[in-house]
Design a protein around this motif. Sequence first.
Motif, PDB file in Angstrom:
ATOM      1  N   SER A  45       1.352  -1.276  -0.079  1.00  0.00           N
ATOM      2  CA  SER A  45       0.376   0.419   0.159  1.00  0.00           C
ATOM      3  C   SER A  45       0.596   1.394  -0.029  1.00  0.00           C
ATOM      4  O   SER A  45       2.167   1.600   0.655  1.00  0.00           O
ATOM      5  CB  SER A  45      -0.788  -0.264   0.999  1.00  0.00           C
ATOM      6  N   VAL A  46       1.018   1.781  -0.509  1.00  0.00           N
ATOM      7  CA  VAL A  46       1.379   3.220  -0.877  1.00  0.00           C
ATOM      8  C   VAL A  46       0.431   4.128  -1.220  1.00  0.00           C
ATOM      9  O   VAL A  46      -0.216   4.038  -1.827  1.00  0.00           O
ATOM     10  CB  VAL A  46       2.915   3.443  -2.246  1.00  0.00           C
ATOM     11  N   GLN A  47       0.741   5.505  -1.129  1.00  0.00           N
ATOM     12  CA  GLN A  47      -0.022   7.116  -1.488  1.00  0.00           C
ATOM     13  C   GLN A  47       0.303   6.968  -3.342  1.00  0.00           C
ATOM     14  O   GLN A  47       1.070   6.741  -3.420  1.00  0.00           O
ATOM     15  CB  GLN A  47       0.525   8.623  -0.111  1.00  0.00           C
ATOM     16  N   ALA A  48      -0.667   8.301  -3.477  1.00  0.00           N
ATOM     17  CA  ALA A  48      -0.165   8.491  -4.866  1.00  0.00           C
ATOM     18  C   ALA A  48       1.217   9.229  -5.087  1.00  0.00           C
ATOM     19  O   ALA A  48       1.396  10.443  -4.214  1.00  0.00           O
ATOM     20  CB  ALA A  48      -1.709   9.506  -5.123  1.00  0.00           C
ATOM     21  N   GLY A  49       1.919   8.801  -6.428  1.00  0.00           N
ATOM     22  CA  GLY A  49       3.306   9.281  -6.714  1.00  0.00           C
ATOM     23  C   GLY A  49       4.052   8.722  -5.762  1.00  0.00           C
ATOM     24  O   GLY A  49       5.280   9.059  -6.406  1.00  0.00           O
ATOM     25  N   GLY A  50       3.740   7.765  -4.515  1.00  0.00           N
ATOM     26  CA  GLY A  50       4.621   6.504  -4.526  1.00  0.00           C
ATOM     27  C   GLY A  50       5.520   5.564  -5.312  1.00  0.00           C
ATOM     28  O   GLY A  50       5.256   5.567  -6.768  1.00  0.00           O
TER      29      GLY A  50
ATOM     30  N   GLU B  57      -5.601   4.908 -10.033  1.00  0.00           N
ATOM     31  CA  GLU B  57      -6.095   3.933 -11.094  1.00  0.00           C
ATOM     32  C   GLU B  57      -5.154   2.699 -11.039  1.00  0.00           C
ATOM     33  O   GLU B  57      -5.612   1.932 -12.171  1.00  0.00           O
ATOM     34  CB  GLU B  57      -6.584   4.524 -12.226  1.00  0.00           C
ATOM     35  N   ASP B  58      -4.018   2.498 -10.034  1.00  0.00           N
ATOM     36  CA  ASP B  58      -2.998   1.897 -10.532  1.00  0.00           C
ATOM     37  C   ASP B  58      -3.999   0.402  -9.716  1.00  0.00           C
ATOM     38  O   ASP B  58      -2.926  -0.212 -10.149  1.00  0.00           O
ATOM     39  CB  ASP B  58      -1.496   2.101 -10.689  1.00  0.00           C
TER      40      ASP B  58
ATOM     41  N   ASN C 234       9.619 -14.968 -23.090  1.00  0.00           N
ATOM     42  CA  ASN C 234       9.107 -13.961 -22.997  1.00  0.00           C
ATOM     43  C   ASN C 234       8.601 -13.237 -21.730  1.00  0.00           C
ATOM     44  O   ASN C 234       7.845 -14.834 -21.508  1.00  0.00           O
ATOM     45  CB  ASN C 234       8.897 -13.107 -23.931  1.00  0.00           C
ATOM     46  N   MET C 235       8.598 -12.204 -21.456  1.00  0.00           N
ATOM     47  CA  MET C 235       7.848 -12.277 -19.873  1.00  0.00           C
ATOM     48  C   MET C 235       7.004 -11.310 -19.848  1.00  0.00           C
ATOM     49  O   MET C 235       6.986 -10.616 -20.323  1.00  0.00           O
ATOM     50  CB  MET C 235       8.353 -12.169 -18.634  1.00  0.00           C
ATOM     51  N   GLY C 236       5.873 -10.881 -18.853  1.00  0.00           N
ATOM     52  CA  GLY C 236       4.981 -10.136 -18.799  1.00  0.00           C
ATOM     53  C   GLY C 236       4.115  -9.905 -17.688  1.00  0.00           C
ATOM     54  O   GLY C 236       4.503 -10.555 -16.695  1.00  0.00           O
ATOM     55  N   TRP C 237       3.763  -8.795 -17.485  1.00  0.00           N
ATOM     56  CA  TRP C 237       3.367  -8.802 -16.416  1.00  0.00           C
ATOM     57  C   TRP C 237       1.262  -8.020 -16.638  1.00  0.00           C
ATOM     58  O   TRP C 237       1.578  -7.086 -17.593  1.00  0.00           O
ATOM     59  CB  TRP C 237       3.591  -7.079 -15.557  1.00  0.00           C
ATOM     60  N   PHE C 238       0.461  -8.400 -16.138  1.00  0.00           N
ATOM     61  CA  PHE C 238      -0.658  -8.160 -16.197  1.00  0.00           C
ATOM     62  C   PHE C 238      -1.367  -7.565 -14.897  1.00  0.00           C
ATOM     63  O   PHE C 238      -1.372  -7.714 -13.376  1.00  0.00           O
ATOM     64  CB  PHE C 238      -1.218  -9.191 -16.822  1.00  0.00           C
ATOM     65  N   ARG C 239      -2.720  -7.051 -14.856  1.00  0.00           N
ATOM     66  CA  ARG C 239      -3.423  -6.198 -13.033  1.00  0.00           C
ATOM     67  C   ARG C 239      -4.293  -6.401 -13.891  1.00  0.00           C
ATOM     68  O   ARG C 239      -4.797  -6.803 -15.071  1.00  0.00           O
ATOM     69  CB  ARG C 239      -2.997  -4.859 -13.268  1.00  0.00           C
ATOM     70  N   GLN C 240      -4.942  -7.090 -12.699  1.00  0.00           N
ATOM     71  CA  GLN C 240      -6.444  -6.455 -12.449  1.00  0.00           C
ATOM     72  C   GLN C 240      -7.330  -6.248 -11.575  1.00  0.00           C
ATOM     73  O   GLN C 240      -6.874  -6.530 -10.234  1.00  0.00           O
ATOM     74  CB  GLN C 240      -7.540  -8.689 -12.626  1.00  0.00           C
TER      75      GLN C 240
ATOM     76  N   THR D 119       0.141 -10.086  -7.383  1.00  0.00           N
ATOM     77  CA  THR D 119       1.038  -9.550  -5.559  1.00  0.00           C
ATOM     78  C   THR D 119       0.113  -7.991  -5.559  1.00  0.00           C
ATOM     79  O   THR D 119      -0.261  -7.651  -6.813  1.00  0.00           O
ATOM     80  CB  THR D 119       2.464  -9.088  -5.503  1.00  0.00           C
ATOM     81  N   GLN D 120      -0.528  -7.820  -4.296  1.00  0.00           N
ATOM     82  CA  GLN D 120      -1.309  -6.830  -3.697  1.00  0.00           C
ATOM     83  C   GLN D 120      -1.259  -5.045  -4.854  1.00  0.00           C
ATOM     84  O   GLN D 120       0.312  -5.359  -3.981  1.00  0.00           O
ATOM     85  CB  GLN D 120      -2.397  -6.687  -3.228  1.00  0.00           C
ATOM     86  N   VAL D 121      -1.043  -4.610  -5.530  1.00  0.00           N
ATOM     87  CA  VAL D 121      -0.963  -3.004  -4.879  1.00  0.00           C
ATOM     88  C   VAL D 121      -2.387  -2.054  -4.683  1.00  0.00           C
ATOM     89  O   VAL D 121      -3.301  -2.163  -5.891  1.00  0.00           O
ATOM     90  CB  VAL D 121      -0.618  -2.475  -6.668  1.00  0.00           C
ATOM     91  N   THR D 122      -1.631  -1.757  -3.497  1.00  0.00           N
ATOM     92  CA  THR D 122      -3.359  -0.623  -2.891  1.00  0.00           C
ATOM     93  C   THR D 122      -2.255   1.011  -3.060  1.00  0.00           C
ATOM     94  O   THR D 122      -1.627   1.237  -2.516  1.00  0.00           O
ATOM     95  CB  THR D 122      -3.705  -0.818  -2.258  1.00  0.00           C
ATOM     96  N   VAL D 123      -3.193   1.804  -4.211  1.00  0.00           N
ATOM     97  CA  VAL D 123      -2.583   3.223  -4.201  1.00  0.00           C
ATOM     98  C   VAL D 123      -4.004   4.481  -3.627  1.00  0.00           C
ATOM     99  O   VAL D 123      -5.024   4.173  -4.177  1.00  0.00           O
ATOM    100  CB  VAL D 123      -2.444   3.315  -5.480  1.00  0.00           C
ATOM    101  N   SER D 124      -3.306   4.942  -2.101  1.00  0.00           N
ATOM    102  CA  SER D 124      -4.294   5.739  -1.827  1.00  0.00           C
ATOM    103  C   SER D 124      -4.472   7.376  -2.538  1.00  0.00           C
ATOM    104  O   SER D 124      -1.832   7.653  -2.257  1.00  0.00           O
ATOM    105  CB  SER D 124      -4.610   5.674  -0.387  1.00  0.00           C
ATOM    106  N   SER D 125      -5.040   8.322  -2.775  1.00  0.00           N
ATOM    107  CA  SER D 125      -4.717   9.285  -3.119  1.00  0.00           C
ATOM    108  C   SER D 125      -4.519  10.753  -1.663  1.00  0.00           C
ATOM    109  O   SER D 125      -5.638  10.005  -0.719  1.00  0.00           O
ATOM    110  CB  SER D 125      -6.238   9.322  -3.287  1.00  0.00           C
TER     111      SER D 125
END
Length: 127
Positions: free
Chosen positions: A11-16, A89-90, A33-39, A121-127
């Motif tokens: 969990s990070v703040q916006a801009g992090g 939105e990320d 080849n390797m890829g990253w996707f998100r949902q 892996t979960q990414v949470t961005v707070s504004s």
Amino acid sequence: QVLLVESGGGSVQAGGSLRLSCAASGRTFSSLNMGWFRQAPGKEREFVAAISWSGGRTTYGDSVKGRFTISRDNAKNATYLQVNSLRSEDTAIYYCAADVLNFRQVPSRTARDYAFWGQGTQVTVSS
């Protein structure tokens, strides 16, 4: 068979920033080849970035271009996603994926071309 394990979310703040890692084992990593996707909740899986087996070619989704950087270290059987200037939105679960084919010329942006997936892996961005 390829086993993929992601780490580095949080969990990070916006801009992090965060650095996501994906450790691979099994089939020869350096040929894939390797890829990253998100949902995000309630949304379809979205392409984020991909890198060729040699590391010489990369491609990015339009929404992350200029902010995210994909890389790999074949000696360590790992691929990375540096995520900067994060926005709310990320927020999503980020998945690492390995191509179904060896030595594909151009890294694919299409999920169906990836046969092996990590647990995310979960990414949470707070504004």
